[in-house]
Design an enzyme around this catalytic site. Structure first.
Site, PDB file in Angstrom:
ATOM      1  N   HIS A   1      -1.701  -9.321  13.748  1.00  0.00           N
ATOM      2  CA  HIS A   1      -2.147  -8.124  14.477  1.00  0.00           C
ATOM      3  C   HIS A   1      -3.412  -8.490  15.245  1.00  0.00           C
ATOM      4  O   HIS A   1      -4.355  -9.043  14.684  1.00  0.00           O
ATOM      5  CB  HIS A   1      -2.461  -7.010  13.479  1.00  0.00           C
ATOM      6  CG  HIS A   1      -2.540  -5.650  14.091  1.00  0.00           C
ATOM      7  ND1 HIS A   1      -3.566  -5.267  14.944  1.00  0.00           N
ATOM      8  CD2 HIS A   1      -1.727  -4.579  13.977  1.00  0.00           C
ATOM      9  CE1 HIS A   1      -3.359  -4.006  15.309  1.00  0.00           C
ATOM     10  NE2 HIS A   1      -2.251  -3.568  14.747  1.00  0.00           N
TER      11      HIS A   1
ATOM     12  N   GLU B   1      -2.979   7.523   6.847  1.00  0.00           N
ATOM     13  CA  GLU B   1      -1.588   7.683   7.279  1.00  0.00           C
ATOM     14  C   GLU B   1      -0.645   8.058   6.135  1.00  0.00           C
ATOM     15  O   GLU B   1       0.217   7.263   5.738  1.00  0.00           O
ATOM     16  CB  GLU B   1      -1.089   6.402   7.957  1.00  0.00           C
ATOM     17  CG  GLU B   1      -1.705   6.161   9.316  1.00  0.00           C
ATOM     18  CD  GLU B   1      -1.033   5.015  10.077  1.00  0.00           C
ATOM     19  OE1 GLU B   1      -0.319   4.206   9.446  1.00  0.00           O
ATOM     20  OE2 GLU B   1      -1.237   4.926  11.292  1.00  0.00           O
TER      21      GLU B   1
ATOM     22  N   TRP C   1       3.707  -5.702  13.420  1.00  0.00           N
ATOM     23  CA  TRP C   1       4.872  -5.021  12.852  1.00  0.00           C
ATOM     24  C   TRP C   1       6.005  -4.848  13.846  1.00  0.00           C
ATOM     25  O   TRP C   1       7.093  -4.423  13.495  1.00  0.00           O
ATOM     26  CB  TRP C   1       4.475  -3.659  12.271  1.00  0.00           C
ATOM     27  CG  TRP C   1       3.556  -2.851  13.145  1.00  0.00           C
ATOM     28  CD1 TRP C   1       2.205  -2.740  12.990  1.00  0.00           C
ATOM     29  CD2 TRP C   1       3.892  -2.077  14.301  1.00  0.00           C
ATOM     30  NE1 TRP C   1       1.678  -1.937  13.977  1.00  0.00           N
ATOM     31  CE2 TRP C   1       2.695  -1.509  14.797  1.00  0.00           C
ATOM     32  CE3 TRP C   1       5.079  -1.791  14.985  1.00  0.00           C
ATOM     33  CZ2 TRP C   1       2.656  -0.690  15.929  1.00  0.00           C
ATOM     34  CZ3 TRP C   1       5.038  -0.979  16.112  1.00  0.00           C
ATOM     35  CH2 TRP C   1       3.838  -0.445  16.566  1.00  0.00           C
TER      36      TRP C   1
ATOM     37  N   CYS D   1       9.536  10.890  -2.626  1.00  0.00           N
ATOM     38  CA  CYS D   1       9.705  10.082  -3.820  1.00  0.00           C
ATOM     39  C   CYS D   1      10.749  10.794  -4.672  1.00  0.00           C
ATOM     40  O   CYS D   1      10.944  12.000  -4.544  1.00  0.00           O
ATOM     41  CB  CYS D   1       8.359   9.997  -4.541  1.00  0.00           C
ATOM     42  SG  CYS D   1       8.489   9.368  -6.224  1.00  0.00           S
TER      43      CYS D   1
ATOM     44  N   CYS E   1      11.034  10.471  -8.227  1.00  0.00           N
ATOM     45  CA  CYS E   1      10.737  10.229  -9.646  1.00  0.00           C
ATOM     46  C   CYS E   1      10.860  11.541 -10.436  1.00  0.00           C
ATOM     47  O   CYS E   1      11.042  12.614  -9.868  1.00  0.00           O
ATOM     48  CB  CYS E   1       9.343   9.629  -9.791  1.00  0.00           C
ATOM     49  SG  CYS E   1       8.002  10.783  -9.480  1.00  0.00           S
TER      50      CYS E   1
ATOM     51  N   GLU F   1      -1.357  -8.607   7.771  1.00  0.00           N
ATOM     52  CA  GLU F   1      -1.434  -8.245   9.190  1.00  0.00           C
ATOM     53  C   GLU F   1      -2.154  -9.313  10.025  1.00  0.00           C
ATOM     54  O   GLU F   1      -2.876  -9.008  10.967  1.00  0.00           O
ATOM     55  CB  GLU F   1      -2.121  -6.882   9.331  1.00  0.00           C
ATOM     56  CG  GLU F   1      -1.299  -5.781   8.700  1.00  0.00           C
ATOM     57  CD  GLU F   1      -1.876  -4.388   8.894  1.00  0.00           C
ATOM     58  OE1 GLU F   1      -3.088  -4.257   9.127  1.00  0.00           O
ATOM     59  OE2 GLU F   1      -1.085  -3.427   8.816  1.00  0.00           O
TER      60      GLU F   1
ATOM     61  N   GLU G   1      -6.961   5.092  15.513  1.00  0.00           N
ATOM     62  CA  GLU G   1      -6.600   3.680  15.641  1.00  0.00           C
ATOM     63  C   GLU G   1      -5.933   3.520  16.996  1.00  0.00           C
ATOM     64  O   GLU G   1      -4.958   4.224  17.291  1.00  0.00           O
ATOM     65  CB  GLU G   1      -5.616   3.257  14.542  1.00  0.00           C
ATOM     66  CG  GLU G   1      -6.230   3.303  13.155  1.00  0.00           C
ATOM     67  CD  GLU G   1      -5.269   2.828  12.058  1.00  0.00           C
ATOM     68  OE1 GLU G   1      -4.250   2.179  12.387  1.00  0.00           O
ATOM     69  OE2 GLU G   1      -5.540   3.124  10.887  1.00  0.00           O
TER      70      GLU G   1
ATOM     71  N   ARG H   1       0.853  -1.185   0.000  1.00  0.00           N
ATOM     72  CA  ARG H   1       0.000   0.000   0.000  1.00  0.00           C
ATOM     73  C   ARG H   1       0.888   1.233   0.000  1.00  0.00           C
ATOM     74  O   ARG H   1       2.092   1.127   0.171  1.00  0.00           O
ATOM     75  CB  ARG H   1      -0.941   0.001   1.213  1.00  0.00           C
ATOM     76  CG  ARG H   1      -0.192   0.049   2.524  1.00  0.00           C
ATOM     77  CD  ARG H   1      -1.115   0.187   3.728  1.00  0.00           C
ATOM     78  NE  ARG H   1      -0.355  -0.040   4.941  1.00  0.00           N
ATOM     79  CZ  ARG H   1      -0.862  -0.052   6.159  1.00  0.00           C
ATOM     80  NH1 ARG H   1      -2.147   0.125   6.339  1.00  0.00           N
ATOM     81  NH2 ARG H   1      -0.097  -0.260   7.201  1.00  0.00           N
TER      82      ARG H   1
ATOM     83  N   CYS I   1       8.419  14.224  -9.476  1.00  0.00           N
ATOM     84  CA  CYS I   1       8.795  14.927  -8.251  1.00  0.00           C
ATOM     85  C   CYS I   1       9.910  15.930  -8.544  1.00  0.00           C
ATOM     86  O   CYS I   1       9.923  17.030  -7.996  1.00  0.00           O
ATOM     87  CB  CYS I   1       9.222  13.943  -7.167  1.00  0.00           C
ATOM     88  SG  CYS I   1       7.809  13.128  -6.403  1.00  0.00           S
TER      89      CYS I   1
HETATM   90  C1  GAL Z   1      -1.534   1.573  11.048  1.00  0.00           C
HETATM   91  C2  GAL Z   1      -2.366   1.544   9.772  1.00  0.00           C
HETATM   92  C3  GAL Z   1      -3.351   0.406   9.784  1.00  0.00           C
HETATM   93  C4  GAL Z   1      -2.682  -0.855  10.210  1.00  0.00           C
HETATM   94  C5  GAL Z   1      -2.070  -0.647  11.573  1.00  0.00           C
HETATM   95  C6  GAL Z   1      -1.428  -1.885  12.145  1.00  0.00           C
HETATM   96  O1  GAL Z   1      -0.355   2.270  10.856  1.00  0.00           O
HETATM   97  O2  GAL Z   1      -3.074   2.750   9.604  1.00  0.00           O
HETATM   98  O3  GAL Z   1      -3.910   0.251   8.500  1.00  0.00           O
HETATM   99  O4  GAL Z   1      -1.712  -1.211   9.286  1.00  0.00           O
HETATM  100  O5  GAL Z   1      -1.094   0.335  11.476  1.00  0.00           O
HETATM  101  O6  GAL Z   1      -0.957  -1.626  13.446  1.00  0.00           O
END
Ligand code: GAL
Length: 648
Positions: free
Chosen positions: A358, A153, A315, A162, A164, A355, A307, A114, A167
């Site tokens: 997660h 985000e 991650w 970037c 390119c 994910e 979030e 993404r 840019c």
């Molecule tokens: C954020 C993101 C989410 C998801 C999340 C996982 O940075 O906006 O889409 O990836 O992390 O912790």
């Protein structure tokens, strides 16, 4: 006087991110019921669903989303809808491979993840605006949709910059606009160094792989341009949403410890900022608090946590566990710092994709996980409280992305990080439970008692005038080393340091500055500035590291002198009294800033090991919230526990 600009008058809301496109339609109503049972009231949808909304170029399908919104809102949930531009669909990147970003070394990134798109590429801009217009037209006035999140985000995964050709051109145009003429640019950057005088805008390079560093002025401007590029991208979507979604608010979700975007500028055209709170990406509750306070400060008003980490995250390289009670405490910490909504990411742990490790509020098998129970507990807590808002603070800390970037480009001392300095100063106040606001450069500190200015390296002409008047009226200004050193184009000032009028305001000159090599560095061991400063009164010493400046007071009084090494005897910290206030210059980086502040009486000794904040109730009440971040009981409050007390 406690005061606040109140935003939404309702008790803080809880919610979750939900992906109807990940689950069979039969689940939607079941999930909605489970959300309501947890006490959740909002649900965020669709930020990655461009491929479902526009399965083929120009062919739109919003039926599934309409149905999902109907099902969720029938259960009493309010909807936050997102523009899906973080994930350009495969047909788009296939038709226009140039959409994908180019990294510093010239590699074009592959699709399949993404945020691979570059904001400068016309094919991406056009497609992004088309889908935004479509979704806004479809749902702009939908009664269940209360507001919009733009994209998702910006900048995540180091994607702001970037390299390119689009840019490059965009940068050259941005420079033409900023400087007006090549003569002005050449003068501002000092291009005569290493023979780099530009005679055509199209000859100006962008950062790339070189044998030695490129111009720090060009590189700072590239950081500014790259950030502005996303602000511009966001502005185009905002314009469409304002047109099609009247009366709905617009936000974007900002990130922890994120510096590639100038959040002051990104926040400007939003109604409020949102923030993605992942404490396991930060060092401790203090750094979480700093980020939350920064979010409040960006618009000086309450924000949303869009979030919230609900448990362990995929991650994290170690994926540490999250103890029971922690998610509830994180929720309340956000509210204590001015969040008016906390939205958990995500409702149910993903069964596919990148994910899967997660956590969600529900597990893969749809049974409640720890986070679900804690969201439920937090919702029950909040139901007993009035709407709460955060009062304005008496202490301001200046935070600036250009300063951060200038130092990031040339730290001089390898371990010198602007963020670490801000965090070290913030910690002094956090530990004493003194609330802090962040302020941009050029701010007017009226209304604050104390203004801290960490390493304000770039000179903003005229800025100091407002500070001088405020000090004279009784303000305490504390400016650190590495302030007033460079012009805005990142070239050294030719006035005595600290420049930009600071020398006069502080009554001091910097004679010399030294990087302090790290303790393990063994070369030329006698070439060291030293490690100690002694108070002029002779009653204590402080240890410093990383940076030391030898000061010549002009009208200021010395507070500390260096005690050892090459700087022994020189002045390290000064104070200038001015009218009813004082202006302090801290010329070295104390290992423990708190000790300096306590010794000088700039802050009271901390009274509690618990985090505390005051909040204003919409019904005129005053509340104190106390948080125990430890797993052990502290001062009578159980481990990972929260207490709200009504003070009046
Ligand atoms: C954020 C993101 C989410 C998801 C999340 C996982 O940075 O906006 O889409 O990836 O992390 O912790």
């Amino acid at each position: 006087m406690l005061s606040v600009e109140r935003v939404i008058v309702m008790p803080p809301l809880l919610g979750c991110a939900y992906y109807p496109e990940h689950w069979p339609q039969e689940r939607w109503a079941v999930d909605a019921a489970l959300m309501r049972q947890a006490g959740l009231r909002v649900v965020r949808l669709a930020e990655f669903a461009w491929d479902r909304m526009e399965p083929q170029p120009g062919v739109y399908d919003f039926g599934w989303l309409e149905q999902a919104i109907t099902t969720l809102s029938a259960a009493g949930l309010q909807i936050v809808l997102c523009t899906p531009t973080a994930t350009p669909p495969p047909w788009l990147t296939h038709a226009h491979p140039e959409i994908c970003r180019v990294t510093l070394d010239g590699t074009r990134v592959s699709p399949g993840a993404r945020r691979q798109a570059c904001a400068s590429v016309p094919a991406y801009q056009e497609a992004a605006l088309r889908i935004t217009e479509q979704i806004a037209w479809h749902f702009g006035e939908h009664p269940a949709v209360i507001g919009w999140q733009i994209d998702n985000e910006f900048g995540v995964g180091e994607t702001t910059r970037c390299y390119c050709d689009y840019c490059r051109q965009g940068f050259q145009d941005w420079l033409a606009e900023r400087y007006g003429s090549l003569d002005a640019l050449n003068a501002a950057w000092g291009t005569q160094f290493w023979g780099m005088t530009y005679r055509d805008w199209r000859h100006i390079p962008i950062p790339g792989i070189t044998n030695e560093p490129q111009s720090p002025s060009m590189r700072l401007d590239y950081r500014r341009f790259s950030s502005d590029n996303w602000v511009r991208f966001q502005r185009q979507q905002i314009a469409l949403l304002r047109q099609y979604a009247p009366g709905r608010w617009i936000t974007h979700n900002l990130m922890i410890r994120h510096w590639s975007l100038n959040y002051w500028r990104l926040a400007q055209e939003l109604d409020f900022v949102s923030y993605d709170n992942y404490p396991h990406g930060l060092s401790d509750p203090c750094e979480v608090a700093l980020n939350l306070d920064l979010m409040w400060s960006l618009k000086r008003r309450s924000f949303w946590v869009m979030e919230q980490q609900p448990g362990p995250v995929n991650w994290h390289p170690q994926r540490p566990p999250v103890p029971p009670g922690q998610v509830r405490v994180w929720t309340h910490q956000a509210i204590a710092h001015g969040a008016e909504a906390v939205v958990y990411f995500r409702f149910r742990a993903g069964r596919f994709g990148q994910e899967q490790y997660h956590t969600g509020l529900l597990k893969w098998d749809a049974t409640p996980d720890q986070g679900y129970r804690e969201a439920q507990a937090a919702a029950a807590d909040l139901a007993r409280l009035p709407d709460l808002a955060r009062p304005a603070s008496r202490v301001g800390i200046v935070f600036d992305y250009d300063d951060l970037w200038s130092i990031e480009l040339e730290p001089v001392q390898r371990d010198f990080r602007y963020w670490d300095l801000v965090l070290a100063l913030y910690r002094v106040f956090w530990e004493a439970n003194v609330p802090v606001d962040f302020l941009p450069r050029g701010c007017d500190p009226s209304g604050y008692d104390t203004l801290i200015v960490p390493a304000a390296i770039l000179i903003h002409p005229g800025e100091v005038d407002a500070w001088r008047e405020w000090v004279a009226r009784g303000g305490r200004l504390i400016v650190t080393f590495r302030s007033g050193v460079r012009e805005l184009s990142n070239i050294a000032t030719d006035s005595p340091l600290p420049g930009g009028g600071l020398s006069d305001l502080l009554g001091v000159r910097v004679q010399d500055f030294c990087a302090v090599p790290a303790p393990g560095f063994t070369e030329w061991p006698e070439h060291r500035p030293g490690t100690q400063v002694q108070s002029v009164k002779g009653d204590h010493t402080l240890t410093y590291h990383l940076w030391a400046e030898a000061l010549s007071p002009i009208t200021a009084e010395p507070l500390y002198r260096y005690g050892d090494g090459l700087l022994a005897g020189q002045v390290a910290i000064t104070r200038q009294r001015l009218g009813a206030g004082e202006a302090i210059y801290v010329g070295c980086w104390p290992v423990n800033f708190g000790e300096l502040f306590h010794r000088q009486g700039w802050i009271a000794q901390k009274s509690s090991r618990l985090e505390q904040a005051q909040l204003l109730g919409g019904d005129g009440t005053l509340w104190r919230v106390t948080l125990n971040h430890s797993l052990q009981p502290v001062e009578g409050l159980a481990g990972l526990e929260v207490r709200y007390e009504r003070l009046s």
